[in-house]
Design a protein around this motif. Sequence first.
Motif, mmCIF file in Angstrom:
data_model
loop_
_atom_site.group_PDB
_atom_site.id
_atom_site.type_symbol
_atom_site.label_atom_id
_atom_site.label_comp_id
_atom_site.label_asym_id
_atom_site.label_seq_id
_atom_site.Cartn_x
_atom_site.Cartn_y
_atom_site.Cartn_z
ATOM 1 N N THR A 1 0.974 4.172 1.977
ATOM 2 C CA THR A 1 0.359 4.453 3.284
ATOM 3 C C THR A 1 0.179 5.957 3.490
ATOM 4 O O THR A 1 0.897 6.765 2.905
ATOM 5 C CB THR A 1 1.237 3.892 4.423
ATOM 6 O OG1 THR A 1 2.561 4.416 4.276
ATOM 7 C CG2 THR A 1 1.259 2.380 4.399
ATOM 8 N N ARG B 1 0.827 -1.216 0.000
ATOM 9 C CA ARG B 1 0.000 0.000 0.000
ATOM 10 C C ARG B 1 0.854 1.256 0.000
ATOM 11 O O ARG B 1 1.936 1.283 0.580
ATOM 12 C CB ARG B 1 -0.804 0.042 1.293
ATOM 13 C CG ARG B 1 -2.263 -0.179 1.126
ATOM 14 C CD ARG B 1 -3.005 0.150 2.423
ATOM 15 N NE ARG B 1 -3.593 1.475 2.373
ATOM 16 C CZ ARG B 1 -4.230 2.021 3.409
ATOM 17 N NH1 ARG B 1 -4.345 1.369 4.547
ATOM 18 N NH2 ARG B 1 -4.751 3.230 3.298
ATOM 19 N N ILE C 1 6.648 -5.645 4.442
ATOM 20 C CA ILE C 1 6.075 -6.184 3.213
ATOM 21 C C ILE C 1 6.726 -5.562 1.975
ATOM 22 O O ILE C 1 6.749 -6.167 0.899
ATOM 23 C CB ILE C 1 4.545 -5.961 3.218
ATOM 24 C CG1 ILE C 1 3.896 -6.733 2.085
ATOM 25 C CG2 ILE C 1 4.194 -4.486 3.166
ATOM 26 C CD1 ILE C 1 2.386 -6.755 2.162
ATOM 27 N N GLU D 1 -0.378 0.856 8.572
ATOM 28 C CA GLU D 1 -1.527 0.596 7.681
ATOM 29 C C GLU D 1 -1.220 -0.420 6.592
ATOM 30 O O GLU D 1 -2.065 -0.681 5.738
ATOM 31 C CB GLU D 1 -1.973 1.907 7.021
ATOM 32 C CG GLU D 1 -2.348 3.006 7.995
ATOM 33 C CD GLU D 1 -3.682 2.738 8.671
ATOM 34 O OE1 GLU D 1 -4.658 2.475 7.960
ATOM 35 O OE2 GLU D 1 -3.716 2.762 9.912
ATOM 36 N N GLN D 2 -0.006 -0.942 6.560
ATOM 37 C CA GLN D 2 0.315 -1.964 5.542
ATOM 38 C C GLN D 2 -0.402 -3.279 5.850
ATOM 39 O O GLN D 2 -0.636 -3.596 7.013
ATOM 40 C CB GLN D 2 1.830 -2.254 5.524
ATOM 41 C CG GLN D 2 2.700 -1.173 4.944
ATOM 42 C CD GLN D 2 2.484 -0.951 3.445
ATOM 43 O OE1 GLN D 2 1.686 -1.614 2.792
ATOM 44 N NE2 GLN D 2 3.197 0.028 2.926
ATOM 45 N N PRO D 3 -0.689 -4.075 4.816
ATOM 46 C CA PRO D 3 -1.083 -5.466 5.073
ATOM 47 C C PRO D 3 0.000 -6.117 5.935
ATOM 48 O O PRO D 3 1.191 -5.884 5.693
ATOM 49 C CB PRO D 3 -1.091 -6.105 3.673
ATOM 50 C CG PRO D 3 -1.175 -4.970 2.709
ATOM 51 C CD PRO D 3 -0.577 -3.763 3.382
ATOM 52 N N THR D 4 -0.371 -6.861 6.936
ATOM 53 C CA THR D 4 0.479 -7.479 7.973
ATOM 54 C C THR D 4 1.027 -6.454 8.964
ATOM 55 O O THR D 4 1.794 -6.813 9.853
ATOM 56 C CB THR D 4 1.646 -8.379 7.443
ATOM 57 O OG1 THR D 4 2.692 -7.556 6.915
ATOM 58 C CG2 THR D 4 1.180 -9.363 6.392
ATOM 59 N N HIS E 1 2.875 -13.614 4.000
ATOM 60 C CA HIS E 1 1.769 -12.966 3.278
ATOM 61 C C HIS E 1 2.049 -12.899 1.772
ATOM 62 O O HIS E 1 1.213 -13.296 0.958
ATOM 63 C CB HIS E 1 1.568 -11.556 3.846
ATOM 64 C CG HIS E 1 0.536 -10.744 3.133
ATOM 65 N ND1 HIS E 1 -0.801 -10.774 3.471
ATOM 66 C CD2 HIS E 1 0.647 -9.875 2.093
ATOM 67 C CE1 HIS E 1 -1.463 -9.954 2.666
ATOM 68 N NE2 HIS E 1 -0.611 -9.393 1.825
#
Length: 332
Positions: A24, A22, A55, A47-50, A88
Amino acid sequence: MTISITLDDVEQAASRITGIVRRTPVIRSTFLSDCLGRDVWLKLETEQPTGSFKIRGAANRLLELEPDQRARGVIAASTGNHGQAVAHVARFLDIPATIVASRLVPANKLNAIRDLGADLVVTGRSQDDAIAEVTRRSQHDGSIVLPPFDDPAIIAGQGTVALEVLQQVPHTSCVVVPLSGGGLISGVVIATKGLRPHALVVGVSMDRGPAMYRSLQAGMPVEVDELDTLADSLGGGIGPNNQYTFAIVRDLVDRTLLVTEDEIANSIRALHNHDGVIVEGAAAVGVGALLAGQLDNLPTGAVTIIISGRNIDASLFRRIAAGTHTQTRYGK
Ligand SMILES: *Cc1c(COP(=O)(O)O)cnc(C)c1O
């Protein structure tokens, strides 16, 4: 030495990883801006995935693999967030992944890695033990090792956060970065100095076992005791055979600072109370340095602090937020 990773590598990483990673948000912290008397911005990698910036590097490294390497599977040692990120992205790309963690890694992070479908191996009492197990297994089964920080593709991937910062807060004159093995700050400093040669890059570590800080003092990579700390994601050494991050940090980073456990706890609480952000200890060290007055003598311009992750154990967070957290759990 000449530094082999360039701004161009970071820019290529940025285009490679869109779609997985993302862009962010940044927010201006009124509280911290008032404290410092200048604009302070927070770059929310929470706010990132994981839940961490990790990531970025993991995606860049995994996307570089050739098909035959993908088929062999990947393996990584992790203090938690690198493992979650690798698990992920590997799942997204359909690559088998094994994550090796030491018993110092908190349960919330182990559970998250398991939930992402990776094979989880818990072994040993330190990150160094986990790394030794990764080496042993990869030699045995040919899986591809994904180092947490000392790797050009990982460094270039982590550096993409700085490209966003300089677009989102163009008047940034200082970027403050949590510092452990130095993958994040190496990427950030290469991108930042490439685009804004006069901007400062400041690294912050916890005073309990700061491997890069001690190595810089010694003039070479040294081992430190890995101690229990609120900044668990900053634990672990920089590796006796460090190839990239030690030299990059030594040659390019402007300052390195240390913060105490109390300063980390106070910063977790302040970020929650004033900015509504839940962070883990490692992500709070930059704010800790600011609140301790260690960023008072910077040149003019905005300060942007990388808020690197949010993966804190829920009950620990509640105790810190309530002010009932004590440090009696520290043995050493
Ligand atoms: C890994 C990590 C860091 C430190 O990154 P390095 O590249 O090892 O210096 C900081 N904060 C969080 C939340 C992390 O997961």
